[in-house]
Design an enzyme around this catalytic site. Sequence first.
Site, PDB file in Angstrom:
ATOM      1  N   LYS A  92       0.823  -1.222   0.000  1.00 41.98           N
ATOM      2  CA  LYS A  92       0.000   0.000   0.000  1.00 41.98           C
ATOM      3  C   LYS A  92       0.856   1.272   0.000  1.00 41.98           C
ATOM      4  CE  LYS A  92      -3.896  -2.473   1.561  1.00 41.98           C
ATOM      5  NZ  LYS A  92      -3.706  -3.536   2.538  1.00 41.98           N
ATOM      6  N   ASP A 103     -10.479  -8.776  -5.684  1.00 38.41           N
ATOM      7  CA  ASP A 103     -10.501  -8.770  -4.216  1.00 38.41           C
ATOM      8  C   ASP A 103     -11.894  -8.296  -3.816  1.00 38.41           C
ATOM      9  OD1 ASP A 103     -10.552  -7.688  -1.600  1.00 38.41           O
ATOM     10  OD2 ASP A 103      -8.390  -7.409  -1.599  1.00 38.41           O
TER      11      ASP A 103
END
Length: 360
Positions: free
Chosen positions: A162, A223
């Site tokens: 991230k 996801d």
Amino acid sequence: MTEAILLVGGKGTRLRPLTVNTPKPMVPAAGVPFLTHQLARARAAGVEHIVLATSYLAEVFEPYFGDGSALGLHLEYVTEEEPLGTGGAIRNVASRLRSGPQDPVLIFNGDILTGLDIKALVAVHETSGADVSLHLTRVADPRAYGLVPTDADGRVQAFLEKPQTPEEIVTDQINAGAYVFRRSVIDAIPAGRPVSVERETFPDLLASGAHLQGMVDSTYWLDLGTPQAFVRGSADLVLGRAPSPAVPGRCGDRLILPTATVAPDAKLTGGTVIGEGAVIGPGARIDATTVLPGARVDEGAVLSASLIGENAHVGARTILSDVVVGDGATVGADNELRAGARVWCDAVVAPSSIRFSSDE
Ligand code: GDD
Ligand code: MG
């Protein structure tokens, strides 16, 4: 035979209110708890022993899946008292593994819908001789994922979970949430404390010169961590775009579970699924939407890309687009909700009380 660990302990915060009563892997997608699809796909690839690493709402998994024999699997459950993170969860189940120190062990994030060729990932692991092999996929916006640049031979050069700054966005290849670990690498993760495999284990392994191998493919990948993605994934399972041996029925425009009641002139399209005992009224138009068991959608309602919770009620002529209605909630007649609105579990929206304004 390769065994597997499934990580299913996350809180599913972004999926609330769907995950208030139900952990993310147990929310139904195409008529069965999402986890069923992952278990069935692993079984189809020859995996027989799977350990579920549970934490949040851990108590609901075992009563549903039991010892796994209905799926031809041997399932075990290990619950963390306090969430240990992805790496801590993997280490915490190590004592249940039967593999020898050099054997490959599969590990899956519990919220990924993918056409990954599991056997091919194990084959890459064995031919490359890697310590860890990772399934990678390419996405348009990688910022919400783990970035995994590789060299010409597919060897992993860095793992950037991230990224916070534009300089860190060095690739569009991301960690797709399926790994093969050499068993001894699992045993070397520190025990008894939280560990993130993405933020700690992978960077440490790379720094110490370990061999991490990437396998990039372009198969279906999603996801299911957000309501939009969850609804999309469920519809793609129904449509047959996402492969799963566990869809309870023939793939097509709609999936109607056996005890649901659908008015003859209701229009169900785009991979809509109607759960057990749900009731759909006359003239309703429902597109790419998941209606969970026991929910009621009244006459003339127009739903698209939405998720209607268990025993929830959508009143007549109400329009919902990209909306989540929590379990037991009621959206009265003649409302219009759009663009990410979420109605909390058991909440009541009175008839004719919400309108959507657009600039005309
Ligand atoms: N047992 C257990 N304990 N499981 C956990 C814990 C924990 O403390 N924390 C998370 N998990 C499980 C979740 O249930 C999920 O199945 C998986 O670990 C990943 O957690 P997510 O919360 O879904 O992470 P993410 O989607 O933000 O990021 C992960 O997945 C991306 C791909 O979808 C990372 O692995 C990224 O690197 C990756 O790109
Ligand atoms: Mg996720």
